[in-house]
Design a protein around this motif. Sequence first.
Motif, PDB file in Angstrom:
ATOM      1  N   SER A  80      17.768  -9.647 -40.182  1.00 21.49           N
ATOM      2  CA  SER A  80      17.317  -8.413 -40.809  1.00 21.49           C
ATOM      3  C   SER A  80      18.213  -7.251 -40.386  1.00 21.49           C
ATOM      4  O   SER A  80      18.572  -6.395 -41.203  1.00 21.49           O
ATOM      5  CB  SER A  80      15.871  -8.135 -40.416  1.00 21.49           C
ATOM      6  OG  SER A  80      15.462  -6.899 -40.915  1.00 21.49           O
ATOM      7  N   ARG A  81      18.583  -7.223 -39.110  1.00 19.32           N
ATOM      8  CA  ARG A  81      19.460  -6.156 -38.617  1.00 19.32           C
ATOM      9  C   ARG A  81      20.835  -6.232 -39.285  1.00 19.32           C
ATOM     10  O   ARG A  81      21.401  -5.199 -39.661  1.00 19.32           O
ATOM     11  CB  ARG A  81      19.606  -6.256 -37.106  1.00 19.32           C
ATOM     12  CG  ARG A  81      20.480  -5.163 -36.544  1.00 19.32           C
ATOM     13  CD  ARG A  81      20.364  -5.025 -35.052  1.00 19.32           C
ATOM     14  NE  ARG A  81      21.300  -4.011 -34.628  1.00 19.32           N
ATOM     15  CZ  ARG A  81      22.084  -4.121 -33.581  1.00 19.32           C
ATOM     16  NH1 ARG A  81      22.022  -5.186 -32.811  1.00 19.32           N
ATOM     17  NH2 ARG A  81      22.931  -3.167 -33.267  1.00 19.32           N
TER      18      ARG A  81
ATOM     19  N   THR B  74      20.502  -4.821 -42.742  1.00 16.95           N
ATOM     20  CA  THR B  74      20.355  -3.372 -42.705  1.00 16.95           C
ATOM     21  C   THR B  74      21.700  -2.698 -42.473  1.00 16.95           C
ATOM     22  O   THR B  74      22.049  -1.729 -43.160  1.00 16.95           O
ATOM     23  CB  THR B  74      19.366  -2.962 -41.595  1.00 16.95           C
ATOM     24  OG1 THR B  74      18.109  -3.594 -41.842  1.00 16.95           O
ATOM     25  CG2 THR B  74      19.179  -1.457 -41.548  1.00 16.95           C
ATOM     26  N   GLU B  75      22.454  -3.198 -41.503  1.00 13.43           N
ATOM     27  CA  GLU B  75      23.760  -2.616 -41.203  1.00 13.43           C
ATOM     28  C   GLU B  75      24.721  -2.799 -42.378  1.00 13.43           C
ATOM     29  O   GLU B  75      25.541  -1.916 -42.657  1.00 13.43           O
ATOM     30  CB  GLU B  75      24.349  -3.238 -39.930  1.00 13.43           C
ATOM     31  CG  GLU B  75      23.522  -2.995 -38.671  1.00 13.43           C
ATOM     32  CD  GLU B  75      23.413  -1.535 -38.273  1.00 13.43           C
ATOM     33  OE1 GLU B  75      24.331  -0.748 -38.579  1.00 13.43           O
ATOM     34  OE2 GLU B  75      22.411  -1.168 -37.648  1.00 13.43           O
TER      35      GLU B  75
END
Length: 93
Positions: A26-27, A30-31
């Motif tokens: 997920s990170r 997002t990035e």
Amino acid sequence: MPHHKSAKKALKQSEKRRLRNKAFKSRVKTETKKFLAYLQIGDFEKAEQQLRVVQSLLHKGVSKGIFHWKKAGNKISKLFEKFNKAKLQTTTQ
């Protein structure tokens, strides 16, 4: 449901890993979206910094076994391709 002690432990471990991997993926997403947003508005300095962050996260994901090394390489390649294409379009105009 598992009946043996070792199977119960394995279930707990796999659930813990699944949640950790899900958070990491997920990170990365997002990035990546942040990078694409900077690219969209034409802020190439911030986009390049963000691209380095995404690249680092993908390499870290490979070392932790979250991503296959070829998948990470393909993602990085595609992002650099988008970055270079967008930068080239602005310089030629």
